[in-house]
Scaffold this motif. Sequence first.
Motif, PDB file in Angstrom:
ATOM      1  N   ILE A  51       1.806   6.078  -7.244  1.00  0.00           N
ATOM      2  CA  ILE A  51       0.657   6.708  -7.817  1.00  0.00           C
ATOM      3  C   ILE A  51       0.722   8.403  -7.478  1.00  0.00           C
ATOM      4  O   ILE A  51       0.317   8.871  -8.481  1.00  0.00           O
ATOM      5  CB  ILE A  51      -0.648   6.118  -7.100  1.00  0.00           C
ATOM      6  CG1 ILE A  51      -0.959   4.873  -7.819  1.00  0.00           C
ATOM      7  CG2 ILE A  51      -1.847   7.172  -7.546  1.00  0.00           C
ATOM      8  CD1 ILE A  51      -2.305   4.156  -6.937  1.00  0.00           C
ATOM      9  N   ALA A  52       1.230   8.743  -6.206  1.00  0.00           N
ATOM     10  CA  ALA A  52       1.319  10.305  -6.247  1.00  0.00           C
ATOM     11  C   ALA A  52       2.413  10.539  -6.907  1.00  0.00           C
ATOM     12  O   ALA A  52       2.129  11.889  -7.600  1.00  0.00           O
ATOM     13  CB  ALA A  52       1.887  10.189  -4.514  1.00  0.00           C
ATOM     14  N   THR A  53       3.538  10.022  -7.198  1.00  0.00           N
ATOM     15  CA  THR A  53       4.516  10.502  -8.196  1.00  0.00           C
ATOM     16  C   THR A  53       3.751  10.511  -9.568  1.00  0.00           C
ATOM     17  O   THR A  53       4.081  11.654 -10.295  1.00  0.00           O
ATOM     18  CB  THR A  53       5.731   9.546  -8.186  1.00  0.00           C
ATOM     19  OG1 THR A  53       6.074   9.175  -6.892  1.00  0.00           O
ATOM     20  CG2 THR A  53       6.747   9.836  -9.054  1.00  0.00           C
TER      21      THR A  53
ATOM     22  N   PHE B 188       0.656  11.211 -10.536  1.00  0.00           N
ATOM     23  CA  PHE B 188      -0.175  12.082 -10.471  1.00  0.00           C
ATOM     24  C   PHE B 188       0.568  13.437 -10.445  1.00  0.00           C
ATOM     25  O   PHE B 188       0.138  14.405 -11.300  1.00  0.00           O
ATOM     26  CB  PHE B 188      -1.101  12.175  -9.075  1.00  0.00           C
ATOM     27  CG  PHE B 188      -2.304  11.351  -9.459  1.00  0.00           C
ATOM     28  CD1 PHE B 188      -3.536  11.960  -9.579  1.00  0.00           C
ATOM     29  CD2 PHE B 188      -2.387  10.120  -9.302  1.00  0.00           C
ATOM     30  CE1 PHE B 188      -4.730  11.408 -10.191  1.00  0.00           C
ATOM     31  CE2 PHE B 188      -3.546   9.115  -9.500  1.00  0.00           C
ATOM     32  CZ  PHE B 188      -4.653  10.149 -10.129  1.00  0.00           C
TER      33      PHE B 188
ATOM     34  N   SER C 143       1.117   4.019  -3.282  1.00  0.00           N
ATOM     35  CA  SER C 143       0.836   5.221  -2.852  1.00  0.00           C
ATOM     36  C   SER C 143       1.646   6.246  -3.294  1.00  0.00           C
ATOM     37  O   SER C 143       1.469   7.081  -3.986  1.00  0.00           O
ATOM     38  CB  SER C 143       0.376   5.319  -1.529  1.00  0.00           C
ATOM     39  OG  SER C 143      -0.377   4.625  -0.823  1.00  0.00           O
ATOM     40  N   ILE C 144       2.972   6.024  -3.044  1.00  0.00           N
ATOM     41  CA  ILE C 144       4.110   6.751  -3.396  1.00  0.00           C
ATOM     42  C   ILE C 144       4.023   6.912  -4.893  1.00  0.00           C
ATOM     43  O   ILE C 144       4.262   7.777  -5.645  1.00  0.00           O
ATOM     44  CB  ILE C 144       5.336   6.383  -2.807  1.00  0.00           C
ATOM     45  CG1 ILE C 144       5.301   6.148  -1.228  1.00  0.00           C
ATOM     46  CG2 ILE C 144       6.352   7.225  -3.239  1.00  0.00           C
ATOM     47  CD1 ILE C 144       4.833   7.535  -0.795  1.00  0.00           C
TER      48      ILE C 144
ATOM     49  N   SER D 165       0.738  -1.268   0.094  1.00  0.00           N
ATOM     50  CA  SER D 165      -0.065  -0.087  -0.084  1.00  0.00           C
ATOM     51  C   SER D 165       0.915   1.348   0.032  1.00  0.00           C
ATOM     52  O   SER D 165       0.515   2.195  -0.833  1.00  0.00           O
ATOM     53  CB  SER D 165      -0.865   0.044   1.249  1.00  0.00           C
ATOM     54  OG  SER D 165      -1.569  -0.868   1.299  1.00  0.00           O
ATOM     55  N   ILE D 166       1.899   1.415   0.862  1.00  0.00           N
ATOM     56  CA  ILE D 166       2.832   2.436   0.974  1.00  0.00           C
ATOM     57  C   ILE D 166       3.674   2.858  -0.553  1.00  0.00           C
ATOM     58  O   ILE D 166       3.530   3.824  -1.090  1.00  0.00           O
ATOM     59  CB  ILE D 166       3.854   2.294   2.077  1.00  0.00           C
ATOM     60  CG1 ILE D 166       3.404   2.351   3.415  1.00  0.00           C
ATOM     61  CG2 ILE D 166       4.995   3.274   2.051  1.00  0.00           C
ATOM     62  CD1 ILE D 166       3.904   1.920   4.421  1.00  0.00           C
TER      63      ILE D 166
END
Lengths: 269, 162
Positions: free
Chosen positions: A23-25, A27, A20-21, A16-17
């Motif tokens: 996907i955030a990158t 985006f 998340s990182i 998950s971590i």
Amino acid sequence: MHKKEKNKRTIIILSSIILSIIIATIFIKKNFNIPSYGIKDGMMYVNNIITRIFGNKDYYKLEKENEKLKEELEQYKDYKSLNEELNNEILKLKETLSIEELISDREYAFGTVINRNFDYWQEKLIINIGKNKEIENNMAVISNGNLIGITDDVSINSSSVILLSNHKFPLNISVKIKIDDNYIYGILNNYNETTGTYEIIGVVDNIDIPQGSKVYTSGLSSTFPSGILIGNVEDVTTDNFDLSKVINVKSETNFDDISYVTVVKKGNK
Amino acid sequence: MIIIISFFSFILEYLFNYLLKKTLFLPLITLTTTVIVRPFFKKNNNLFYMFCFILGFLYDLIYTGNFFLSAGIYLIIGIIINLISTNMPNNIFTSIFKIICAVIIYRTLCFLFFYINGITIFSISNLFKSIYSSLLLNIIYGTLIYLILYLLSKKFNIKRID
């Protein structure tokens, strides 16, 4: 069994971590923001309630500003009549010369800053107007009469503003420096956070540029109308090869204290 | 009760963001709430991790616009807070210690993420400024909400880890 479950949980949490990182990158690199529009717009209602309750926190400051504005209003009346007269002359000249649009033609929309994240304080802020006020991407944003950035990521009721102090400002702005009745042209390059000045490059004219000369947008692009104030010349140096001038320009706007903005759209309806 | 406090913290975060602009009081109210409500999850770690992730995701949606960034960071902070909680008793002083840890981790990870992605420039002074500016308000808020929750849990006999 217990150990197996523990391992399974660790794997889920770690993935998950990492996900998340990633996907955030993605985006942030691709500048995707679309799914948040509904929620952002929903939060505008909360903002309206908060503004109504706490909107008069600067009451005494506003009272002083009001006094000052009343004095300026007298001067403004004179400017208004002069402006109307000049506009009429421009219209007549436009008709005579069959010109449809001037580079100084513009429209305004007024907004308030509703959010500014400390993690990218110098990079961008959020304002409370969007598509509802016909805002589009890459429109000029001014505060206190000076250009501060461009609009980006426009949703129905809000827009992001990429500030000129952003070290990765996406546009090269063509600018002109007024010296007496002449203009010399250059490109606004980057912003120095320590000195609070912009750098203008590409000025090859061999003219002395006095300190305090006004710098405006030239209007030589599809984004900005001409004549938006950027700042005043602070000092002039030359580039590494001694070929062109490098001009440092100081904005009159304090980038740490931006509360109200005006979005300027090029063109005329 | 956790949902009510979380909702309240979101509103408060918005309010503080509106009232305090670049001062010594930078709000990270939602993050502080995550730390303070940990004892109410008792030994249900999975639920706490899920809570951290969802709260971080909502924080992203409403405030930052950086999808899943805070969700990931909140989850990391959740794991660290859990580790501290299992090794330390839960009282007001350890809660303050946990808030300090959470603020430092959040600011540092955000700073590193934005620097690596080229959004901000590398400035240690900016990082320190963001950390110490965030500590004061969040410690005050954390202390107050800890005391309120402590009294409420005593009054209504709500179970939590001590």
